[in-house]
Scaffold this motif. Structure first.
Motif, mmCIF file in Angstrom:
data_model
loop_
_atom_site.group_PDB
_atom_site.id
_atom_site.type_symbol
_atom_site.label_atom_id
_atom_site.label_comp_id
_atom_site.label_asym_id
_atom_site.label_seq_id
_atom_site.Cartn_x
_atom_site.Cartn_y
_atom_site.Cartn_z
ATOM 1 N N TYR A 6 -75.276 27.668 19.894
ATOM 2 C CA TYR A 6 -75.183 26.725 18.776
ATOM 3 C C TYR A 6 -75.291 27.421 17.410
ATOM 4 O O TYR A 6 -74.430 27.275 16.550
ATOM 5 N N TYR A 14 -73.206 24.296 9.273
ATOM 6 C CA TYR A 14 -74.055 23.095 9.231
ATOM 7 C C TYR A 14 -75.088 23.194 8.110
ATOM 8 O O TYR A 14 -75.430 22.202 7.474
ATOM 9 N N GLY A 37 -83.005 13.916 15.987
ATOM 10 C CA GLY A 37 -82.138 14.878 16.657
ATOM 11 C C GLY A 37 -81.999 16.141 15.823
ATOM 12 O O GLY A 37 -80.931 16.452 15.315
ATOM 13 N N GLU A 59 -86.916 16.010 18.335
ATOM 14 C CA GLU A 59 -85.938 16.685 19.193
ATOM 15 C C GLU A 59 -86.421 16.690 20.653
ATOM 16 O O GLU A 59 -87.331 17.420 21.013
ATOM 17 N N PRO A 60 -85.775 15.886 21.523
ATOM 18 C CA PRO A 60 -86.233 15.790 22.908
ATOM 19 C C PRO A 60 -85.774 16.918 23.832
ATOM 20 O O PRO A 60 -86.384 17.133 24.883
ATOM 21 N N SER A 61 -84.721 17.644 23.471
ATOM 22 C CA SER A 61 -84.198 18.664 24.394
ATOM 23 C C SER A 61 -85.004 19.956 24.278
ATOM 24 O O SER A 61 -85.125 20.539 23.201
ATOM 25 N N LEU A 90 -86.430 9.584 19.813
ATOM 26 C CA LEU A 90 -87.089 8.894 18.696
ATOM 27 C C LEU A 90 -87.836 7.649 19.161
ATOM 28 O O LEU A 90 -88.955 7.384 18.704
ATOM 29 N N VAL A 105 -77.750 12.807 12.016
ATOM 30 C CA VAL A 105 -76.438 13.438 11.900
ATOM 31 C C VAL A 105 -76.041 14.045 13.227
ATOM 32 O O VAL A 105 -76.869 14.682 13.897
ATOM 33 N N ASN A 106 -74.798 13.848 13.620
ATOM 34 C CA ASN A 106 -74.278 14.489 14.824
ATOM 35 C C ASN A 106 -74.935 13.951 16.073
ATOM 36 O O ASN A 106 -75.180 14.699 17.021
ATOM 37 N N LEU A 107 -75.272 12.711 16.096
ATOM 38 C CA LEU A 107 -76.068 12.188 17.200
ATOM 39 C C LEU A 107 -75.593 10.834 17.703
ATOM 40 O O LEU A 107 -75.447 10.640 18.925
HETATM 41 C C1 SAM Z 1 -75.319 17.525 18.641
HETATM 42 S S1 SAM Z 1 -77.022 17.786 18.413
HETATM 43 C C2 SAM Z 1 -77.109 17.797 16.647
HETATM 44 C C3 SAM Z 1 -78.331 18.485 16.119
HETATM 45 C C4 SAM Z 1 -78.448 18.511 14.589
HETATM 46 N N1 SAM Z 1 -78.560 17.183 14.038
HETATM 47 C C5 SAM Z 1 -77.270 19.234 13.992
HETATM 48 O O1 SAM Z 1 -76.393 18.585 13.412
HETATM 49 O O2 SAM Z 1 -77.207 20.465 14.125
HETATM 50 C C6 SAM Z 1 -77.750 16.192 18.802
HETATM 51 C C7 SAM Z 1 -79.237 16.308 19.110
HETATM 52 O O3 SAM Z 1 -79.806 15.003 19.206
HETATM 53 C C8 SAM Z 1 -80.796 15.034 20.213
HETATM 54 N N2 SAM Z 1 -81.041 13.646 20.674
HETATM 55 C C9 SAM Z 1 -80.346 12.952 21.593
HETATM 56 N N3 SAM Z 1 -80.873 11.715 21.749
HETATM 57 C C10 SAM Z 1 -81.924 11.625 20.905
HETATM 58 C C11 SAM Z 1 -82.866 10.604 20.595
HETATM 59 N N4 SAM Z 1 -82.837 9.421 21.208
HETATM 60 N N5 SAM Z 1 -83.818 10.857 19.674
HETATM 61 C C12 SAM Z 1 -83.841 12.060 19.030
HETATM 62 N N6 SAM Z 1 -82.970 13.072 19.290
HETATM 63 C C13 SAM Z 1 -82.029 12.858 20.207
HETATM 64 C C14 SAM Z 1 -80.219 15.962 21.271
HETATM 65 O O4 SAM Z 1 -81.224 16.494 22.104
HETATM 66 C C15 SAM Z 1 -79.506 17.008 20.428
HETATM 67 O O5 SAM Z 1 -80.301 18.132 20.189
#
Ligand code: SAM
Length: 251
Positions: A6, A14, A37, A59-61, A90, A105-107
């Motif tokens: 990433y 980003y 996220g 961030e859950p992952s 969240l 963003v991106n989520l």
């Molecule tokens: C594509 S990544 C984007 C990360 C960051 N926002 C960026 O633009 O670089 C989306 C992230 O959202 C997290 N995510 C997914 N579902 C979520 C939730 N319900 N609450 C918080 N984070 C979440 C994922 O684990 C992932 O790391």
């Protein structure tokens, strides 16, 4: 898989995007910033550098969070003293009234509609105080044609890290499937190839509009009249040049 590649492929673009689109709102925050996220923290870093208030990075992952933690471990004292990492989705983080700025963003398109409506947006509304601002990236209309784009390309030692991304549109009820193919290229050809596929649920602007209104938000245009030029993300996929945020205010 994606967490490993990433930052190499996306961090510069980003971070620049966050500086262009999020820094002004972050500087205006007076209570706290919620980032839903945070991923590897590409944008967290900008939010924490620019603001003067606590930053809640959700961030859950574990894989993405590991990169985020590594980034925070080497951050300035100013940043480290204010970022709190929440290792849950969240909806499970239990945040209420902690922020006057939320960034998502991106989520959103990565979650099924029911999860957005029942868990994501209500939890964002809960975490914000009345009048708080939500910054969410503007949705793409419909599904893209099934075609392939190049990912950015970068050199590490003698090797080139790059790849492609392809979207296979879903049928009427099902999600689209985005397949990221990462490649490590040596002087004599491909050294390694990895793929990961993510579902996304097309999020038309009207759908997002409806979901956010139901959750208690009203459109807020561009905050304070700031309207910078579309940022240059020369190494990103074509669609990135049109990638910009919408602002919503919690009633
Ligand atoms: C594509 S990544 C984007 C990360 C960051 N926002 C960026 O633009 O670089 C989306 C992230 O959202 C997290 N995510 C997914 N579902 C979520 C939730 N319900 N609450 C918080 N984070 C979440 C994922 O684990 C992932 O790391």
């Amino acid at each position: 898989m994606t967490a490993e590649f990433y930052d190499l492929l996306h961090l510069d673009g980003y971070r620049e995007w966050a500086r262009t689109w999020l820094a002004t709102s972050a500087r205006r925050a007076r209570l706290g910033v919620l980032e839903v996220g945070s991923g590897t923290g590409a944008m967290t870093w900008v939010l924490a550098e620019e603001s003067e208030v606590p930053v809640h990075a959700v961030e859950p992952s574990r894989a993405m969070r590991a990169v985020l933690m590594g980034r925070l471990a080497t951050a300035s004292d100013r940043v480290r003293s204010r970022v709190r990492v929440h290792p849950h989705p969240l909806g499970a983080a239990g945040l209420a009234g902690v922020a006057d700025l939320a960034v998502c963003v991106n989520l959103a398109a990565g979650l099924p509609p029911a999860e957005r409506e029942d868990a994501l947006w209500p939890a964002v509304a809960r975490a914000l105080v009345p009048g708080g601002l939500l910054v969410v990236d503007s949705p793409r209309r419909g599904s893209p044609a099934a075609e392939e784009w190049p990912l950015p390309s970068t050199r590490l030692g003698p090797d080139v890290y790059t790849g492609t991304v392809r979207c296979a549109p879903g049928d009427r009820a099902g999600p689209d499937r985005w397949t990221f193919r990462y490649q490590v290229l040596g002087e004599r050809g491909t050294l390694r190839e990895e793929t990961e596929t993510f579902p996304t649920w097309p999020l038309d602007p009207e759908v997002l509009d409806q979901e956010l209104r139901v959750a208690g938000f009203l459109p807020a245009g561009t905050a304070g009249g700031w309207d910078p030029e579309v940022p240059a993300m020369t190494s990103e996929v074509d669609a990135a040049s049109a990638w910009r945020p919408e602002l919503w205010r919690r009633r």
